[in-house]
Design a protein around this motif. Structure first.
Motif, PDB file in Angstrom:
ATOM      1  N   LEU A  51       0.831  -1.207   0.000  1.00 55.24           N
ATOM      2  CA  LEU A  51       0.000   0.000   0.000  1.00 55.24           C
ATOM      3  C   LEU A  51       0.870   1.264   0.000  1.00 55.24           C
ATOM      4  CD1 LEU A  51      -3.006   0.368   0.092  1.00 55.24           C
ATOM      5  CD2 LEU A  51      -2.899   0.454   2.566  1.00 55.24           C
ATOM      6  N   SER A  55       1.218   4.208  -2.767  1.00 53.95           N
ATOM      7  CA  SER A  55       1.047   5.608  -2.403  1.00 53.95           C
ATOM      8  C   SER A  55       2.241   6.456  -2.861  1.00 53.95           C
ATOM      9  CB  SER A  55       0.875   5.703  -0.893  1.00 53.95           C
ATOM     10  OG  SER A  55       0.675   7.019  -0.538  1.00 53.95           O
ATOM     11  N   SER A  92      -5.668  12.545  -7.115  1.00 48.98           N
ATOM     12  CA  SER A  92      -4.631  11.728  -6.475  1.00 48.98           C
ATOM     13  C   SER A  92      -5.035  11.363  -5.054  1.00 48.98           C
ATOM     14  CB  SER A  92      -3.285  12.451  -6.478  1.00 48.98           C
ATOM     15  OG  SER A  92      -3.407  13.647  -5.750  1.00 48.98           O
ATOM     16  N   VAL A  93      -5.644  12.317  -4.353  1.00 54.22           N
ATOM     17  CA  VAL A  93      -6.097  12.026  -2.981  1.00 54.22           C
ATOM     18  C   VAL A  93      -7.162  10.934  -3.018  1.00 54.22           C
ATOM     19  CG1 VAL A  93      -7.393  12.970  -1.037  1.00 54.22           C
ATOM     20  CG2 VAL A  93      -5.498  14.259  -1.991  1.00 54.22           C
ATOM     21  N   VAL A  96      -5.453   7.547  -3.719  1.00 53.80           N
ATOM     22  CA  VAL A  96      -4.736   7.002  -2.561  1.00 53.80           C
ATOM     23  C   VAL A  96      -5.712   6.527  -1.481  1.00 53.80           C
ATOM     24  CG1 VAL A  96      -3.235   7.639  -0.651  1.00 53.80           C
ATOM     25  CG2 VAL A  96      -2.604   8.249  -2.950  1.00 53.80           C
ATOM     26  N   LEU A  97      -6.729   7.350  -1.203  1.00 53.41           N
ATOM     27  CA  LEU A  97      -7.684   6.951  -0.161  1.00 53.41           C
ATOM     28  C   LEU A  97      -8.478   5.718  -0.589  1.00 53.41           C
ATOM     29  CD1 LEU A  97      -9.025  10.313   1.287  1.00 53.41           C
ATOM     30  CD2 LEU A  97      -7.279   8.806   2.196  1.00 53.41           C
ATOM     31  N   ALA A 100      -6.253   2.780  -0.157  1.00 56.50           N
ATOM     32  CA  ALA A 100      -6.098   2.518   1.279  1.00 56.50           C
ATOM     33  C   ALA A 100      -7.360   1.861   1.844  1.00 56.50           C
ATOM     34  CB  ALA A 100      -5.812   3.822   2.032  1.00 56.50           C
ATOM     35  N   LEU A 101      -8.534   2.392   1.516  1.00 54.19           N
ATOM     36  CA  LEU A 101      -9.786   1.830   2.026  1.00 54.19           C
ATOM     37  C   LEU A 101      -9.989   0.397   1.557  1.00 54.19           C
ATOM     38  CD1 LEU A 101     -12.541   4.591   1.796  1.00 54.19           C
ATOM     39  CD2 LEU A 101     -11.887   3.281   3.788  1.00 54.19           C
TER      40      LEU A 101
ATOM     41  N   ILE B  18       0.551  16.175  -0.527  1.00 59.03           N
ATOM     42  CA  ILE B  18      -0.814  16.154   0.042  1.00 59.03           C
ATOM     43  C   ILE B  18      -1.379  14.725   0.119  1.00 59.03           C
ATOM     44  CG2 ILE B  18      -3.202  16.955  -0.283  1.00 59.03           C
ATOM     45  CD1 ILE B  18      -1.980  19.564  -1.415  1.00 59.03           C
ATOM     46  N   PRO B  19      -1.403  13.951  -1.012  1.00 57.87           N
ATOM     47  CA  PRO B  19      -1.917  12.575  -0.871  1.00 57.87           C
ATOM     48  C   PRO B  19      -1.081  11.719   0.067  1.00 57.87           C
ATOM     49  CG  PRO B  19      -1.003  12.912  -3.073  1.00 57.87           C
ATOM     50  CD  PRO B  19      -1.063  14.244  -2.407  1.00 57.87           C
ATOM     51  N   LEU B  20       0.243  11.970   0.082  1.00 60.44           N
ATOM     52  CA  LEU B  20       1.112  11.180   0.968  1.00 60.44           C
ATOM     53  C   LEU B  20       0.776  11.435   2.440  1.00 60.44           C
ATOM     54  CD1 LEU B  20       4.821  11.042  -0.204  1.00 60.44           C
ATOM     55  CD2 LEU B  20       3.261   9.178   0.225  1.00 60.44           C
ATOM     56  N   LEU B  22      -2.049  12.546   3.665  1.00 52.37           N
ATOM     57  CA  LEU B  22      -3.364  11.964   3.964  1.00 52.37           C
ATOM     58  C   LEU B  22      -3.279  10.448   4.080  1.00 52.37           C
ATOM     59  CD1 LEU B  22      -5.731  14.098   1.762  1.00 52.37           C
ATOM     60  CD2 LEU B  22      -5.768  13.893   4.231  1.00 52.37           C
ATOM     61  N   PHE B  23      -2.478   9.856   3.202  1.00 52.80           N
ATOM     62  CA  PHE B  23      -2.332   8.402   3.225  1.00 52.80           C
ATOM     63  C   PHE B  23      -1.730   7.922   4.545  1.00 52.80           C
ATOM     64  CE2 PHE B  23       0.957   5.140   2.844  1.00 52.80           C
ATOM     65  CZ  PHE B  23       0.167   4.035   2.608  1.00 52.80           C
ATOM     66  N   THR B  26      -4.190   8.363   7.384  1.00 55.22           N
ATOM     67  CA  THR B  26      -5.295   7.400   7.288  1.00 55.22           C
ATOM     68  C   THR B  26      -4.828   6.009   7.709  1.00 55.22           C
ATOM     69  OG1 THR B  26      -6.063   8.634   5.387  1.00 55.22           O
ATOM     70  CG2 THR B  26      -7.080   6.499   5.735  1.00 55.22           C
ATOM     71  N   LEU B  27      -3.703   5.610   7.154  1.00 54.65           N
ATOM     72  CA  LEU B  27      -3.235   4.242   7.415  1.00 54.65           C
ATOM     73  C   LEU B  27      -2.869   4.054   8.881  1.00 54.65           C
ATOM     74  CD1 LEU B  27      -2.996   1.814   5.589  1.00 54.65           C
ATOM     75  CD2 LEU B  27      -0.561   2.149   5.576  1.00 54.65           C
ATOM     76  N   MET B  30      -6.234   4.128  10.929  1.00 57.38           N
ATOM     77  CA  MET B  30      -7.138   2.999  10.678  1.00 57.38           C
ATOM     78  C   MET B  30      -6.490   1.650  10.974  1.00 57.38           C
ATOM     79  SD  MET B  30      -9.305   4.037   7.336  1.00 57.38           S
ATOM     80  CE  MET B  30     -10.416   2.650   7.454  1.00 57.38           C
TER      81      MET B  30
END
Lengths: 357, 87
Positions: A51, A55, A92-93, A96-97, A100-101, B18-20, B22-23, B26-27, B30
């Protein structure tokens, strides 16, 4: 936005470093350092490695996309550039989310457990190892205590919850007299799902269904097997329902503890967002309601109004999808999800169902 | 629009982060059952911010800020490694 050459501007040229600049550099440094430290931990963790790599690839792709977009949009007004950059970041967000989900959901639904200690405890017993195309399937058989060796006897084929593995459950059953009714007149079989126990095969929804057929084929091929009852608990109800719905499978009866209508219900019970296109993020769809219509054997469903994992309504919905043989829905109260096997009401309901089979 | 390469790279790096960010958040939140452990990236951020900010007042370091950023990154990676060993 602050260009990197300003951020790292030194004081050597005589320029005094202001408080604001210190703050900016500290913020940038903190982002870089915390990302580096966190990603390092995630890369070390076996379960999160893939994962994390995905990312990082997305991050590099975004970097490239933004660079390319800057060249392409050079000279264009800000009202064109800004939305494009925002779109790239939002996409991109979302990517990635979503990844991840999907993966976290997959891991939570089937975490793939094993219990070395229980396995060692059971080393005197004969384990079950079935050769299949993808490798081996392993599990345990508890022989019926009230039937002479070699005599025909009915079999309980058990499909366990997502936190269970065969060694743990069987060791627990043998050391707890409350469970002995399950292997008094029946041989009790518990085969580990792919990626559980000693099974190193990959777990997907398809391999899960194939696993149920392999387990059934093995148990039904034994000379001593006179009939098969499916006992399933929690996540195991989906695979069990699939197996019972197949045309070339002969099941005497099914007992389902804490059944659910579909994988979507399980996901939504944790995070209530999986509707419409977001259903694509559900790795294990397990549509039991579809298979229920094809089940012809007698079915007993036992559900608790106080089950905190499987919504009671989901069990009721599944029950209403049955259209084949005799069906019985037993409602118990005050039983939490992990207390099904120790609840006297549930034990009584299972016993009654086994006697009626 | 600024056209120098450093500016473009900085902008792209900020967008890519930004995505990194958030990733990782989140990870961590969670995937770990412990909320305090899940906030590990936040602790790293706060710690690294303090390290870089405090070092910016040290006479030699304030002229070589990239050194303090590298020091913060190394400390963060070391903390991550310790977390990996302990948990």
């Amino acid at each position: 936005m602050f260009p990197i050459h300003v951020i790292f501007m030194s004081n050597a040229g005589g320029m005094l470093m202001t408080f604001g600049k210190r703050m900016k550099i500290a913020l940038i440094g903190a982002v870089i350092a915390s990302l580096a430290g966190s990603l390092f931990v995630l890369l070390l963790s076996e379960s999160a490695r893939m994962l994390t790599i995905i990312s990082l690839i997305v991050a590099v792709a975004v970097l490239g996309l933004v660079l390319v977009a800057q060249f392409i949009l050079e000279g264009k007004p800000a009202k064109v550039r800004v939305p494009v950059f925002i779109l790239i970041v939002v996409l991109s967000v979302c990517t990635v989310l979503s990844v991840a989900l999907y993966n976290i959901g997959k891991k939570i639904t089937f975490p793939g457990t094993s219990d070395e200690e229980a396995y060692e405890e059971l080393c005197d017993m004969d384990g079950v190892v079935v050769q299949i195309d993808e490798g081996n399937l392993s599990g345990w058989r508890i022989p019926a205590t009230a039937v002479a060796e070699g005599e025909p006897r009915p079999v309980i084929l058990y499909f366990g919850g997502n936190g269970e593995n065969s060694s743990h459950r069987v060791e627990n059953m043998l050391s707890n007299e409350k469970s002995s009714y399950l292997y008094e007149n029946y041989d009790f079989f518990f085969m580990d799902y792919p990626s559980y126990g000693n099974n190193d095969t990959e777990l997907t929804e398809d391999s899960l269904y194939q696993f149920t057929l392999d387990a059934y084929n093995y148990v039904s091929s034994l000379d001593t097997t006179s009939g098969i009852t499916l006992l399933s608990y929690s996540i195991g109800n989906g695979p069990a329902m699939y197996l019972a719905s197949q045309d070339d499978v002969n099941i005497d009866s099914m007992i389902m503890l804490a059944p659910y209508n579909s994988g979507y219900d399980l996901y939504n019970a944790n995070l209530n967002i999986f509707y419409g296109p977001l259903r694509l993020l559900v790795a294990f769809k397990l549509p039991s309601y579809k298979y229920a219509a094809d089940v012809e054997c007698p079915v007993t469903m036992i559900a608790s109004t106080d089950d905190e994992i499987i919504p009671y309504e989901s069990s009721r919905n599944l029950f209403s999808s049955l259209s084949g043989g005799a069906a019985n829905f037993v409602t118990v109260e005050g039983v939490l999800h992990n207390d099904f096997f120790s609840s006297p009401e549930v034990i009584n309901a299972i016993r009654n169902s086994l006697e009626a089979a | 629009m600024r056209t120098d390469m450093k500016y473009r790279l900085t902008l792209a790096a900020i967008f890519a982060a930004i995505p990194l960010v958030l990733f990782t958040l989140t990870l961590f939140i969670m995937a770990t059952s412990n909320i305090w452990l899940g906030l590990f990236p936040v602790y790293l951020f706060a710690g690294a911010f303090l390290v870089v900010f405090i070092l910016s007042f040290v006479p030699f370091m304030k002229d070589h800020m990239w050194l303090s950023v590298i020091a913060a990154v190394l400390l963060a990676v070391l903390s991550g490694f310790i977390l990996h060993l302990v948990v």
